[in-house]
Design a protein around this motif. Structure first.
Motif, PDB file in Angstrom:
ATOM      1  N   VAL A  29       0.836  -1.209   0.000  1.00 35.77           N
ATOM      2  CA  VAL A  29       0.000   0.000   0.000  1.00 35.77           C
ATOM      3  C   VAL A  29       0.870   1.257   0.000  1.00 35.77           C
ATOM      4  CG1 VAL A  29      -1.680   1.313   1.346  1.00 35.77           C
ATOM      5  CG2 VAL A  29      -1.914  -1.172   1.139  1.00 35.77           C
ATOM      6  N   LEU A  30       1.992   1.214   0.725  1.00 33.51           N
ATOM      7  CA  LEU A  30       2.910   2.356   0.783  1.00 33.51           C
ATOM      8  C   LEU A  30       3.443   2.702  -0.606  1.00 33.51           C
ATOM      9  CD1 LEU A  30       4.816   4.384   2.191  1.00 33.51           C
ATOM     10  CD2 LEU A  30       6.373   2.466   2.623  1.00 33.51           C
ATOM     11  N   VAL A  31       3.862   1.691  -1.354  1.00 31.12           N
ATOM     12  CA  VAL A  31       4.419   1.923  -2.691  1.00 31.12           C
ATOM     13  C   VAL A  31       3.348   2.468  -3.636  1.00 31.12           C
ATOM     14  CG1 VAL A  31       5.452   0.828  -4.705  1.00 31.12           C
ATOM     15  CG2 VAL A  31       6.232   0.209  -2.411  1.00 31.12           C
ATOM     16  N   MET A  32       2.173   1.850  -3.631  1.00 37.05           N
ATOM     17  CA  MET A  32       1.112   2.274  -4.561  1.00 37.05           C
ATOM     18  C   MET A  32       0.624   3.685  -4.254  1.00 37.05           C
ATOM     19  SD  MET A  32      -1.171  -1.180  -5.201  1.00 37.05           S
ATOM     20  CE  MET A  32      -1.498  -1.461  -3.462  1.00 37.05           C
ATOM     21  N   ASN A  33       0.372   3.970  -2.991  1.00 34.83           N
ATOM     22  CA  ASN A  33      -0.111   5.306  -2.633  1.00 34.83           C
ATOM     23  C   ASN A  33       0.960   6.368  -2.842  1.00 34.83           C
ATOM     24  OD1 ASN A  33      -2.742   4.670  -1.934  1.00 34.83           O
ATOM     25  ND2 ASN A  33      -2.256   4.291   0.209  1.00 34.83           N
ATOM     26  N   GLY A  34       2.219   6.021  -2.577  1.00 36.00           N
ATOM     27  CA  GLY A  34       3.296   6.977  -2.790  1.00 36.00           C
ATOM     28  C   GLY A  34       3.409   7.378  -4.252  1.00 36.00           C
ATOM     29  N   TRP A  35       3.365   6.389  -5.146  1.00 39.24           N
ATOM     30  CA  TRP A  35       3.459   6.692  -6.585  1.00 39.24           C
ATOM     31  C   TRP A  35       2.253   7.500  -7.050  1.00 39.24           C
ATOM     32  CZ3 TRP A  35       0.316   5.620 -10.748  1.00 39.24           C
ATOM     33  CH2 TRP A  35       0.857   5.904 -12.003  1.00 39.24           C
ATOM     34  N   LEU A  36       1.055   7.076  -6.664  1.00 35.00           N
ATOM     35  CA  LEU A  36      -0.164   7.767  -7.093  1.00 35.00           C
ATOM     36  C   LEU A  36      -0.216   9.189  -6.533  1.00 35.00           C
ATOM     37  CD1 LEU A  36      -2.919   7.792  -8.476  1.00 35.00           C
ATOM     38  CD2 LEU A  36      -3.901   6.767  -6.402  1.00 35.00           C
ATOM     39  N   GLY A  37       0.156   9.360  -5.263  1.00 35.58           N
ATOM     40  CA  GLY A  37       0.122  10.685  -4.658  1.00 35.58           C
ATOM     41  C   GLY A  37       1.073  11.656  -5.334  1.00 35.58           C
ATOM     42  N   LEU A  38       2.300  11.229  -5.615  1.00 36.66           N
ATOM     43  CA  LEU A  38       3.262  12.091  -6.293  1.00 36.66           C
ATOM     44  C   LEU A  38       2.791  12.458  -7.693  1.00 36.66           C
ATOM     45  CD1 LEU A  38       6.628  10.408  -5.225  1.00 36.66           C
ATOM     46  CD2 LEU A  38       5.724  12.600  -4.438  1.00 36.66           C
TER      47      LEU A  38
END
Length: 218
Positions: A29-38
């Motif tokens: 979840v950290l990787v997916m949300n980090g990429w989407l948020g940026l």
């Protein structure tokens, strides 16, 4: 609610289970949300959209939350001291409140047409370089964020002996340079004034009208 639950665990003693599975899911979840948020934050800034950027920051907050959870689980796993989990949860809750408060404050500034100091400073640099260097003057720079683009209004002061034609051409050139210096291009309006006659036409103090109470308040 996170703060409430974490405080309860700190008082009663935490119990943490499924370290491995919980850590793996949180990391994904950290990787997916980090990429989407940026991606959303970058897209929102490029398009000048407050709502897209706000959504990106919201997703990034989720990624920070996942990071805090992951740190709490890993520390609890390696040290055997389960209090790391509620402690990190408290930090996560505080981060969510701070991020949310900052987002509300910035959005309110957009609704109230808050000026952008960096954008105004950039326009001042352009005018000092392209306009004042030729002996002209300027003042009253106003800035509004229209969402999809920035809008500027500036007063340009020309010598009295300059023709309207030449002053208008110079003002149009300045508008073009300022507009092209922003992405997307800014909307620029200029007001032409004479240097020598300016203070006579626009006195710094206004006469007080005894019949008008509002004039006494200026």
């Amino acid at each position: 609610y996170i703060l409430y639950e974490a405080t309860g665990d700190l008082l009663t003693g935490p119990t943490v289970q499924n370290f491995g599975l919980g850590s793996a899911v949180t990391a994904c979840v950290l990787v997916m949300n980090g990429w989407l948020g940026l991606y959303l934050v970058r897209t929102g800034r490029q398009c000048g959209s407050v709502i897209v950027e706000a959504n990106g920051r919201h997703v990034l907050t989720d990624s920070y939350t996942s990071l805090g959870v992951l740190v709490g689980l890993v520390l609890s796993w390696f040290t055997g001291w389960h209090y790391w989990d509620p402690i990190c949860a408290v930090a996560v809750a505080i981060n969510i409140m701070v991020s949310g408060g900052r987002l509300v404050w910035e959005s309110a500034g957009g609704l109230l047409d808050k000026a952008d100091p960096a954008a105004v400073a950039k326009v001042e640099d352009i005018l000092n370089r392209e306009f004042r260097a030729e002996g002209f003057e300027f003042h009253k720079i106003k800035n509004r964020n229209m969402g999809a683009y920035l809008r500027f209004d500036v007063h340009l002061l020309f010598p009295d002996d300059m023709s309207i034609r030449d002053a208008h051409r110079k003002a149009t050139e300045i508008e073009r340079i300022i507009s092209a210096s922003f992405e997307p291009p800014a909307y620029v309006t200029t007001h032409l004034e004479p240097i020598e006659d300016h203070d006579l036409v626009h006195p710094r103090t206004r006469p007080t009208d005894p019949a008008c109470p509002a004039s006494k308040m200026r």
